[in-house]
Design an enzyme around this catalytic site. Sequence first.
Site, PDB file in Angstrom:
ATOM      1  N   ARG A   1      50.036  45.375  49.551  1.00 50.00           N
ATOM      2  CA  ARG A   1      50.192  44.644  48.174  1.00 50.00           C
ATOM      3  C   ARG A   1      48.796  44.327  47.680  1.00 50.00           C
ATOM      4  O   ARG A   1      47.785  43.929  48.675  1.00 50.00           O
ATOM      5  CB  ARG A   1      51.170  43.133  48.510  1.00 50.00           C
ATOM      6  CG  ARG A   1      51.206  42.475  47.125  1.00 50.00           C
ATOM      7  CD  ARG A   1      52.572  41.862  47.454  1.00 50.00           C
ATOM      8  NE  ARG A   1      53.115  40.562  46.676  1.00 50.00           N
ATOM      9  CZ  ARG A   1      52.957  40.455  45.547  1.00 50.00           C
ATOM     10  NH1 ARG A   1      52.090  41.249  44.561  1.00 50.00           N
ATOM     11  NH2 ARG A   1      53.336  39.490  44.898  1.00 50.00           N
ATOM     12  N   HIS A   2      48.514  43.916  46.480  1.00 49.89           N
ATOM     13  CA  HIS A   2      47.294  43.485  46.012  1.00 49.89           C
ATOM     14  C   HIS A   2      46.962  42.072  46.497  1.00 49.89           C
ATOM     15  O   HIS A   2      47.924  41.236  46.970  1.00 49.89           O
ATOM     16  CB  HIS A   2      47.234  43.635  44.493  1.00 49.89           C
ATOM     17  CG  HIS A   2      48.385  42.897  43.825  1.00 49.89           C
ATOM     18  ND1 HIS A   2      48.621  41.476  43.809  1.00 49.89           N
ATOM     19  CD2 HIS A   2      49.597  43.055  43.187  1.00 49.89           C
ATOM     20  CE1 HIS A   2      49.435  41.006  43.065  1.00 49.89           C
ATOM     21  NE2 HIS A   2      50.287  41.774  42.970  1.00 49.89           N
ATOM     22  N   GLU A  42      45.839  37.923  46.011  1.00 49.35           N
ATOM     23  CA  GLU A  42      46.502  36.871  45.054  1.00 49.35           C
ATOM     24  C   GLU A  42      45.891  36.882  43.724  1.00 49.35           C
ATOM     25  O   GLU A  42      44.715  36.877  43.470  1.00 49.35           O
ATOM     26  CB  GLU A  42      46.194  35.582  45.718  1.00 49.35           C
ATOM     27  CG  GLU A  42      46.722  34.417  44.912  1.00 49.35           C
ATOM     28  CD  GLU A  42      46.142  33.069  45.805  1.00 49.35           C
ATOM     29  OE1 GLU A  42      47.084  32.638  46.367  1.00 49.35           O
ATOM     30  OE2 GLU A  42      45.120  32.648  45.673  1.00 49.35           O
ATOM     31  N   TRP A  93      48.744  34.360  38.331  1.00 50.01           N
ATOM     32  CA  TRP A  93      49.969  34.427  38.283  1.00 50.01           C
ATOM     33  C   TRP A  93      50.819  34.175  39.565  1.00 50.01           C
ATOM     34  O   TRP A  93      51.829  33.500  39.679  1.00 50.01           O
ATOM     35  CB  TRP A  93      50.800  35.408  37.444  1.00 50.01           C
ATOM     36  CG  TRP A  93      50.267  35.046  35.786  1.00 50.01           C
ATOM     37  CD1 TRP A  93      49.664  34.250  35.236  1.00 50.01           C
ATOM     38  CD2 TRP A  93      50.840  35.789  35.021  1.00 50.01           C
ATOM     39  NE1 TRP A  93      49.538  34.423  34.023  1.00 50.01           N
ATOM     40  CE2 TRP A  93      50.474  35.563  33.820  1.00 50.01           C
ATOM     41  CE3 TRP A  93      51.711  37.047  34.928  1.00 50.01           C
ATOM     42  CZ2 TRP A  93      50.609  36.072  32.496  1.00 50.01           C
ATOM     43  CZ3 TRP A  93      51.982  37.445  33.773  1.00 50.01           C
ATOM     44  CH2 TRP A  93      51.615  36.987  32.412  1.00 50.01           C
ATOM     45  N   GLU A  95      52.938  49.531  37.444  1.00 50.14           N
ATOM     46  CA  GLU A  95      53.969  48.446  37.654  1.00 50.14           C
ATOM     47  C   GLU A  95      54.835  48.679  36.632  1.00 50.14           C
ATOM     48  O   GLU A  95      54.819  49.027  35.420  1.00 50.14           O
ATOM     49  CB  GLU A  95      53.297  47.094  37.872  1.00 50.14           C
ATOM     50  CG  GLU A  95      52.417  46.961  39.081  1.00 50.14           C
ATOM     51  CD  GLU A  95      51.221  47.460  39.081  1.00 50.14           C
ATOM     52  OE1 GLU A  95      50.794  48.153  38.212  1.00 50.14           O
ATOM     53  OE2 GLU A  95      50.386  47.300  40.006  1.00 50.14           O
TER      54      GLU A  95
END
Length: 111
Positions: free
Chosen positions: A22-23, A25, A28, A98
């Site tokens: 996952r990317h 932080e 958002w 996405e």
Amino acid sequence: MEVIWDICFEEERSVGTLYFTRHGETIWNVENKICGATDIAFTERGHEQAIVLGKQLADEKLPIDEILYSPLVRASETARHISEETGIPMRMELRLKEQNFGRYESTPRDG
């Protein structure tokens, strides 16, 4: 941030291993907002998370041939930091874009 999924395709011979992460932080994430296709920047912590993951991958010396990432900045920055730490080449893959959540993008996750 860590490698969250490792799939190995086993038949008569091993075809390969696919790793997902996952990317780091984003703004958002901190604000607990829904984010899909909206291009939201990292926080400083997001950059640090991607660098740490890159260093971990470099230490583990996993046989990774290429980093594929979506066209969004949060994915490209994650890939860039990992690539800089590991020397693994990176390439944008448009098919990884996405999902767009439409009117729900930027709305609170709990509301």
